[in-house]
Design an enzyme around this catalytic site. Structure first.
Site, PDB file in Angstrom:
ATOM      1  NE  ARG A 164      24.976  51.374 -20.132  1.00  0.00           N
ATOM      2  CZ  ARG A 164      24.851  50.745 -21.302  1.00  0.00           C
ATOM      3  NH1 ARG A 164      23.681  50.378 -21.751  1.00  0.00           N
ATOM      4  NH2 ARG A 164      25.902  50.482 -22.027  1.00  0.00           N
ATOM      5  CE  LYS A 284      34.626  54.348 -19.652  1.00  0.00           C
ATOM      6  NZ  LYS A 284      33.230  54.075 -20.014  1.00  0.00           N
ATOM      7  CD  GLU A 288      33.250  50.352 -21.276  1.00  0.00           C
ATOM      8  OE1 GLU A 288      32.636  51.402 -21.084  1.00  0.00           O
ATOM      9  OE2 GLU A 288      32.819  49.229 -20.981  1.00  0.00           O
ATOM     10  CG  ASP A 367      30.300  46.623 -16.470  1.00  0.00           C
ATOM     11  OD1 ASP A 367      30.343  47.444 -15.551  1.00  0.00           O
ATOM     12  OD2 ASP A 367      29.935  46.904 -17.627  1.00  0.00           O
ATOM     13  CD  GLU A 395      25.298  48.927 -17.700  1.00  0.00           C
ATOM     14  OE1 GLU A 395      25.915  49.597 -16.861  1.00  0.00           O
ATOM     15  OE2 GLU A 395      25.785  48.621 -18.811  1.00  0.00           O
ATOM     16  CD  GLU A 514      22.841  34.289  -8.052  1.00  0.00           C
ATOM     17  OE1 GLU A 514      22.277  34.168  -6.946  1.00  0.00           O
ATOM     18  OE2 GLU A 514      24.076  34.215  -8.202  1.00  0.00           O
TER      19      GLU A 514
HETATM   20  C1  GCU Z   1      29.526  49.788 -18.390  1.00  0.00           C
HETATM   21  C2  GCU Z   1      28.399  50.554 -19.009  1.00  0.00           C
HETATM   22  C3  GCU Z   1      28.866  51.781 -19.726  1.00  0.00           C
HETATM   23  C4  GCU Z   1      29.754  52.606 -18.831  1.00  0.00           C
HETATM   24  C5  GCU Z   1      30.879  51.753 -18.284  1.00  0.00           C
HETATM   25  C6  GCU Z   1      31.718  52.456 -17.232  1.00  0.00           C
HETATM   26  O1  GCU Z   1      30.292  49.180 -19.373  1.00  0.00           O
HETATM   27  O2  GCU Z   1      27.715  49.723 -19.888  1.00  0.00           O
HETATM   28  O3  GCU Z   1      27.720  52.506 -20.093  1.00  0.00           O
HETATM   29  O4  GCU Z   1      30.272  53.685 -19.521  1.00  0.00           O
HETATM   30  O5  GCU Z   1      30.348  50.630 -17.654  1.00  0.00           O
HETATM   31  O6  GCU Z   1      31.590  52.107 -16.073  1.00  0.00           O
HETATM   32  O7  GCU Z   1      32.511  53.316 -17.550  1.00  0.00           O
END
Ligand code: GCU
Length: 831
Positions: A164, A284, A288, A367, A395, A514
């Site tokens: 990003r 993290k 995801e 997000d 983003e 917005e």
């Molecule tokens: C969003 C973003 C990802 C990032 C993720 C995060 O989903 O699109 O690129 O990795 O946030 O905050 O971990």
């Protein structure tokens, strides 16, 4: 003529004050009490004052150890050194100097005191800021931060890209290692310190384990820490949970496995060997697709505590991200809701985390959307410390190709009252050690994507966001407009016309964004399956990511009530829960976040939801049309280089705002079958769609093609040439004689740089190139869609019936000179 600037000095450019104002000061030297080595923030403060005051006042200021002429010297000192020299402090000064990082400035005595070395540096920057803005009064002033954690998360990858990132390649990494030349990193640390930021996690949360190689730590990470330390900025690292397996050669990364625990213990020791003042780790995990403790049947707390125990001997902290959710969620179950995830995963663990674990919570439950309610988790952890996570990287907010000032949105979060146990609990108080939970370690972090571009963020105006973020992390009660005006004076000069123009434009920018990108709490209707940039309302639904809108032909919005929906509203404390549970009390700007309603639902304004959508999209896009003209007022008042740079982007933004408006309106028009009362949607009076057969339009070497998203082009279709063969569009004009702005909507993709000429009666009136990928930083699309759709103007063209306009498109690689429509706009009309 003002000398051109490239933006790299940002708000630390120390523009000269008008001579008559500068004459009021007699500063000649800087004197420092106590002894401090070159790496101390006190030494940085002195360097900054010498340089800054010289530039602002147009004199030569030098450092002196001669204490006989203190009346023309700025005296800087840590509180103890000041007292040791036989001075005393007033009670008001002590109030600030009793706190870590606090400072006290007495402009009359030109005295700058800090409670510690960092406080001195912050005091010096505060003094310089006011001096440069021309706002320094003779009254003493002090300040101290509300929160100890004021950090940045860079999402930089070791190959030099930035996740990003829209402002160029990484300042930190290239080719798998830390870069040799860290001069921009030093400049970044200066900028950070000047707004009170004190920590940075230098690598992507989607972390690459090879960061932990001995070579990278000793040759690279250590140098970064050494470069930033003199500015009071400490570094941290983002770690990959699975590193024991992938780098360490272990069979597992199970947090309760003794081998894994020992491996992290050793690794942490190795890291602290090189960087003894490392802040800690950001994790993290189970997010995801990333592995984490849940992958081994352990709790999130067990995962976090493993790192916490490794860090405890060194005084480090684990910042454990609450961004844990299932991205394969099934939309056919009406109870499923990604927004529930943070509380579902973390709230019950409130007693289970070690003391040096801090849970890092994105400001909203999804997000970084254009509008979200506050994450309820911030009021549900009490014993476990938390920090909030904002995003300076835009983003979902125009990716720094659009100017959008985010502080007003952040203020809706910080000023929100969570009513914990029925008592006042503003988010900004929760995030302070003196707040309701008394967390000693709490505060702020933000995803920032500065890169090697001299603009840092790819757009000079985007820097207002970084500035405001730092200042809000220090003083969250500050006003968004006040911070913006400070930034403008420092970045663009103190001319009141400049301050007013930039301020008004940027204060309009979030509401406008917005309005044309997703209102009533529906979220940013961008393409969440691709670049997250341009419009694609359909992409929200029908996939496992859970950013759903549940739009169908009858209505839209997520029912998040306890009574009939996903139960999310019940995650708040009772007063807030009932506010959102009840459709009557839910504010309109979050209506569709909390409730599923028919398109014909009547809002508090008296409009239906669908008409509000149409109107808001038109009004928002109309506001953006005013930006280029408003910016024009600054010609000659700011340097030309930055003026042109911003002007170009604002013109692009105006064109893309129309793409947003049209795509979203067409999409809901088609889905709901409900017409726009004002007959705008679907009726574009001045447009000539090139893919629609018409007696006035002839195509040679151009043929119709479907746009990737139907709503992104007129009637879902564009025209493009064959590969490598130029094409020609001929339009026989049928308008009354007059002067027109000719707008051409085309697609500028990542897969080539097509070029175009436009002629009137065989005389060329303009040309352009599909090379926006070289001039804008957002994520580009390879397709004909809402990301690539854009507009170019040729203004003031005299036209009459029977004139012939031709556009010749020269394809390049896979970009086949794609065109959508041509508008012949009577002057002053935007369609
Ligand atoms: C969003 C973003 C990802 C990032 C993720 C995060 O989903 O699109 O690129 O990795 O946030 O905050 O971990």
């Amino acid at each position: 003529m003002l000398p051109d600037e490239d933006g790299v000095a940002a708000w630390l450019r120390y523009g000269a004050l008008p001579a008559e104002q500068a004459a009021a000061y007699s500063i000649k030297t800087v004197t420092v009490l106590g002894s401090h080595d070159e790496t101390s923030p006190v030494a940085s403060a002195v360097r900054e004052l010498v340089d800054g005051v010289s530039k602002i006042l147009g004199v030569t200021v030098s450092l002196t150890s001669d204490t006989s002429s203190l009346s023309t010297s700025i005296v800087v000192a840590i509180r103890e050194d000041y007292l040791a020299a036989g001075n005393t402090l007033s009670a008001s000064a002590t109030d600030f100097l009793d706190h870590t990082d606090g400072y006290w400035v007495d402009p009359q005595k030109t005295l700058i005191l800090g409670s510690d070395a960092r406080g001195v540096l912050y005091g010096a920057f505060a003094y310089l800021s006011q001096l440069a803005q021309g706002t320094l009064s003779s009254t003493p002033f002090g300040s101290r931060p509300r929160a100890p954690v004021r950090w940045i998360n860079q999402w930089d990858n070791m190959d030099g890209t930035i996740e990003r990132g829209y402002g160029g390649r990484s300042l930190f990494f290239e080719g798998g290692r830390v870069v040799e030349d860290l001069s921009r990193v030093k400049e970044y640390a200066r900028l950070m310190a000047s707004i009170g930021l004190n920590g940075i996690v230098i690598n992507n949360v989607n972390a690459n384990p090879s960061l932990l190689s001995e070579e990278c730590l000793s040759q690279g990470v250590k140098r970064v820490a050494d470069t930033m330390r003199p500015y009071g900025v400490r570094i941290g690292l983002a770690l990959n949970f699975d590193t024991p397996r992938t780098l360490g050669g272990l069979e597992t990364s199970d947090p309760l496995d003794a081998g894994v625990v020992a491996w992290w213990g050793e690794t942490t020791k190795r890291i602290y060997n090189h960087v003894p003042d490392m802040l800690g780790f950001t994790i993290k995990a189970n997010s995801e697709g990333q592995p984490g403790p849940l992958s081994y049947g352990r709790t999130l707390a067990e995962g976090a505590n493993m790192f916490a125990k490794a860090l405890a001997p060194f005084g480090g902290f684990v910042f454990y991200r609450a961004f844990v959710y299932d991205h394969h969620l099934r939309e056919d179950n009406p109870k499923n809701d990604r927004a529930n995830a943070a509380v579902d995963f973390f709230a019950h663990l409130d007693d289970a985390f070690d003391d040096n674990v801090v849970v890092q919570v994105k400001f909203g439950p999804i997000d970084f959307q254009v509008r979200e309610p506050v994450s309820p988790l911030l009021a549900r952890l009490k014993r476990t410390k938390a920090v909030i996570e904002f995003m300076v990287a835009q983003e979902y907010m125009g990716q720094q190709s659009h100017a959008v000032y985010l502080a007003p949105e952040w203020k809706t979060i910080l000023d929100f009252d969570m009513r914990v146990d029925g008592r006042p609990s503003l988010v900004r108080d929760i995030l302070s050690p003196d707040g309701p939970f008394g967390w000693p370690v709490t505060g702020y972090t933000a995803v920032v994507n500065v890169g090697r571009d001299t603009t840092w963020l790819g757009h000079h105006l985007a820097m207002a966001n970084l500035y405001a973020y730092g200042r809000l992390a220090w003083s969250p009660e500050a006003g968004a407009r006040d911070l913006l005006d400070e930034w403008t004076r420092l970045t663009w000069g103190t001319d009141p016309v400049v301050v007013e123009t930039v301020g008004n434009l940027l204060m309009d920018s979030w509401p406008a964004y917005e309005a044309h990108s997703g209102n009533l709490g529906i979220q940013t209707l961008c393409d969440i399956l691709y670049t997250h940039y341009g419009p694609s309302p359909a992409s929200q639904d029908g996939n496992g990511w859970g950013q759903w809108t549940r739009a169908d032909q009858h209505g839209l919005g997520m029912d998040r009530t306890v009574a009939t929906g996903t139960g999310f509203s019940g995650q708040y404390h009772p007063e807030v829960a009932s506010l959102y549970e009840n459709i009557e009390t839910t504010p309109d700007d979050l209506l569709l976040w909390f409730h599923h309603v028919p398109y014909t639902h009547v809002l508090k304004s008296g409009k239906t939801v669908i008409q509000h959508f149409y109107d808001a999209h038109y009004e928002g896009a109309a506001t953006v049309q005013t930006y280029p003209g408003r910016w024009e007022a600054l010609r000659g008042k700011v340097d030309n280089a930055r003026f042109e740079h911003v002007g170009f982007k604002l013109r692009y933004q105006a064109g893309h705002a129309l793409v947003w408006r049209d795509s979203v309106c067409r999409f809901y028009h088609a889905l709901s079958g409900i017409d726009d009362d004002k007959k705008r949607v679907g009726h574009y009076t001045h447009r000539i769609p090139l893919a629609t057969a018409s007696a006035n339009v002839a195509l040679e070497g151009y043929s119709p093609v479907d746009a990737r998203l139907p709503e992104a082009a007129s009637n879902g279709k564009a025209v493009q040439t064959d590969k490598d063969v130029p094409g020609k569009v001929t339009i026989t004009v049928d308008v009354p004689q007059g002067t027109y702005d000719v707008a051409v909507n085309y697609f500028d993709t990542s897969v080539g740089r097509a070029s175009y000429t436009i002629s009137l009666n065989d005389k060329q009136i303009g040309e352009w190139s599909g090379n926006l990928q070289d001039r804008l930083g957002h994520d580009f699309s390879e397709y004909l869609d809402g990301h690539s759709a854009t507009r170019v103007y040729f203004r003031g063209i005299s036209l009459q019936k029977g004139d012939v306009l031709t556009i010749v498109g020269q394809p390049d690689k896979e970009e086949r000179a794609p065109l959508d429509y041509v508008s012949l706009l009577p002057e002053g009309i935007v369609d």
